[in-house]
Design a protein around this motif. Structure first.
Motif, mmCIF file in Angstrom:
data_model
loop_
_atom_site.group_PDB
_atom_site.id
_atom_site.type_symbol
_atom_site.label_atom_id
_atom_site.label_comp_id
_atom_site.label_asym_id
_atom_site.label_seq_id
_atom_site.Cartn_x
_atom_site.Cartn_y
_atom_site.Cartn_z
ATOM 1 N N GLY A 32 -4.828 37.200 -15.624
ATOM 2 C CA GLY A 32 -4.511 37.703 -13.982
ATOM 3 C C GLY A 32 -5.413 37.224 -12.504
ATOM 4 O O GLY A 32 -6.175 38.034 -13.259
ATOM 5 N N ALA A 33 -5.012 37.757 -11.253
ATOM 6 C CA ALA A 33 -5.777 38.381 -10.876
ATOM 7 C C ALA A 33 -6.143 39.736 -11.077
ATOM 8 O O ALA A 33 -5.957 40.661 -12.225
ATOM 9 N N LYS A 37 -11.916 38.094 -15.026
ATOM 10 C CA LYS A 37 -12.521 36.613 -14.868
ATOM 11 C C LYS A 37 -13.518 36.267 -13.898
ATOM 12 O O LYS A 37 -14.379 36.121 -15.284
ATOM 13 N N THR A 38 -13.596 36.376 -13.233
ATOM 14 C CA THR A 38 -15.452 36.546 -12.258
ATOM 15 C C THR A 38 -16.259 37.459 -13.626
ATOM 16 O O THR A 38 -17.459 36.998 -13.679
ATOM 17 N N SER A 39 -15.847 38.483 -13.867
ATOM 18 C CA SER A 39 -17.088 39.333 -14.381
ATOM 19 C C SER A 39 -17.594 39.158 -15.338
ATOM 20 O O SER A 39 -18.104 38.700 -15.772
ATOM 21 N N ILE A 369 -17.605 25.921 -19.101
ATOM 22 C CA ILE A 369 -16.849 26.565 -19.364
ATOM 23 C C ILE A 369 -15.833 27.354 -17.822
ATOM 24 O O ILE A 369 -16.291 27.178 -16.764
ATOM 25 N N PHE A 370 -14.958 27.582 -17.554
ATOM 26 C CA PHE A 370 -13.982 27.423 -16.013
ATOM 27 C C PHE A 370 -12.595 28.533 -16.541
ATOM 28 O O PHE A 370 -12.836 29.030 -17.866
ATOM 29 N N THR A 371 -13.310 29.553 -15.422
ATOM 30 C CA THR A 371 -11.752 29.930 -15.299
ATOM 31 C C THR A 371 -10.713 29.527 -14.890
ATOM 32 O O THR A 371 -11.224 29.269 -13.153
ATOM 33 N N THR A 372 -9.633 30.738 -14.673
ATOM 34 C CA THR A 372 -8.758 30.128 -14.386
ATOM 35 C C THR A 372 -6.758 31.165 -13.935
ATOM 36 O O THR A 372 -7.111 31.431 -15.761
ATOM 37 N N ARG A 396 -7.709 40.478 -20.064
ATOM 38 C CA ARG A 396 -6.646 41.819 -19.868
ATOM 39 C C ARG A 396 -7.374 42.515 -19.326
ATOM 40 O O ARG A 396 -8.301 43.105 -20.121
ATOM 41 N N ARG A 397 -6.471 43.297 -18.333
ATOM 42 C CA ARG A 397 -7.411 44.701 -17.836
ATOM 43 C C ARG A 397 -6.930 45.602 -18.915
ATOM 44 O O ARG A 397 -5.171 45.632 -18.820
#
Length: 408
Positions: A32-33, A37-39, A369-372, A396-397
């Motif tokens: 989720g937002a 993921k960007t990390s 490798i991708f995030t979404t 997940r956070r």
């Protein structure tokens, strides 16, 4: 990766299914937002940047460049990667704190037996018994390594033979697309891709047509006469060298004959191919700096061609993705893309992912490798079916404000 941005605790991203070790061509990271993921993608970019630029790009009088979790600024940051370079499995890693490099190590694993290339603890560097310091020149580099720079980074700059394969893997094989890119950078990358060969445009245009963005053609200015002959010669050399590399990979007899007649190995050819491609890109960049890219996009039913700045966000996003994706497929690269479906319909993004999943379009073993945050990309089958050849991870956070990677 440990203590990088929201990834406070040690996290491991494996690019294979189950117990492995056969890698899959597509690895999806869902969450989720603000899950982190960007990390994950940024960790790959940060490790690559440290290897390539810690000697030449980091302030020699400051601490190393790192981005620890805000809750744990004094804990070390660690990156470790396992990869295959020039046919040999490697494990490379390093630890950083606010002052410098705490530890760094490079191991090879031929025939599943670990061999130490070097191990570093602070200022102490031990060279493995299988790598004679006098022969490879590693020992000569040891006194030159700064406390806040990596030995592998220095070895790559100085071309220390024993460390070159690992350095070149980070420089040439691992590619990361993340963060904002302005339209000038997108135009430059697209122009470079299209100018190399007519076949590149012939393959890219159907993908643009399928996206339904209204683009019927892409125009690129002719090469500057001052550079045209040099670029044409480089393109010919690249094509011939790539052909020889492919023949060596498919025919051991051809590789043996090449060694006997010319004293050239497949590894030497692969390195030369990388050097030629880098020289071509540098020459193209000089030409563009002098006269611009000259990129225009033709839309059906519109007489005047569009500048890239006139295009929609979805079009720019697609034009940004296509060149690195097609290059990865052509060269067998590892490509990491953050937020792959940004501003694009799920159907179009899925079409791009399938290029890596299909053996017909991915014949050189490229990995994506991708995030979404779009579950539709996962639920379509990009990870749930064995035939799609994908692995899926969730980020997940936790309640403590840290991110965790969980295999799906």
């Amino acid at each position: 990766m440990t203590n990088h941005r929201s990834l406070a605790q040690r996290q491991e991203l494996r690019l294979y299914r189950g117990s492995g070790p056969v890698a899959v061509p597509v690895t999806a990271i869902h969450g989720g937002a603000a899950a982190g993921k960007t990390s994950v993608i940024d960790a790959l970019a940060q490790m690559r940047d440290a290897v390539l630029h810690s000697v030449t790009g980091w302030d020699p009088y400051a601490g190393p460049v790192r981005a620890p979790h805000l809750g744990f600024p004094d804990r070390p940051t660690e990156f470790v990667a396992g990869f295959v370079a020039e046919g040999v499995p490697y494990t490379y890693g390093f630890q950083l704190d606010n002052a410098g490099v705490i530890a760094e190590w490079l191991h090879t694993q031929p025939r599943s037996r670990k061999r130490i290339v070097f191990e570093r603890a602070g200022e102490q560097i031990k060279i493995g018994p299988m790598f004679e310091a006098a022969r490879y020149g590693i020992a000569a580099l040891v006194p030159l390594v700064r406390p806040n720079a990596l030995l592998l980074s220095l070895a790559g700059q100085m071309y220390a033979e024993a460390l070159v394969p690992a350095y070149r893997w980070f420089a040439a094989v691992l590619q990361v697309e993340h963060g904002a890119r302005d339209t000038a950078e997108v135009a430059h990358r697209l122009g470079s891709h299209l100018s190399r060969a007519p076949e590149n445009a012939a393959r890219l245009l159907p993908l643009l047509h399928a996206a339904g963005l209204g683009i019927s053609d892409v125009l690129i200015a002719d090469n500057d006469p001052l550079y045209a002959d040099y670029l044409r010669e480089l393109d010919g050399d690249i094509a011939e060298t790539a052909k020889q590399v492919e023949l060596c990979a498919s025919s051991p007899g051809h590789a043996d004959a090449l060694l006997q007649t010319n004293g050239v190995t497949a590894v030497m050819l692969q390195r030369e191919l990388g050097n030629l491609r880098a020289a071509r890109e540098a020459l193209y960049a000089r030409m563009v700096a002098r006269r611009g890219v000259g990129l225009h996009l033709v839309h059906a039913g519109v007489d005047a061609p569009f500048e890239i700045t006139d295009e929609s966000a979805a079009t720019v996003s697609l034009l940004r993705l296509l060149p690195p994706m097609l290059d990865a497929l052509d060269e067998g690269l590892v490509l990491a893309v953050d937020d792959i479906g940004a501003r694009l319909p799920a159907e179009q993004t899925d079409r791009l992912i399938r290029l890596f999943q299909s053996p017909e379009t991915n014949s050189f073993g490229a990995q994506l490798i991708f995030t979404t945050d779009d579950r539709a990309l996962i639920d379509r089958g990009n990870g749930r079916s064995q035939r799609t050849r994908s692995a899926v991870w969730q980020v997940r956070r936790t309640e403590r404000g840290v991110s965790e990677l969980v295999a799906r």
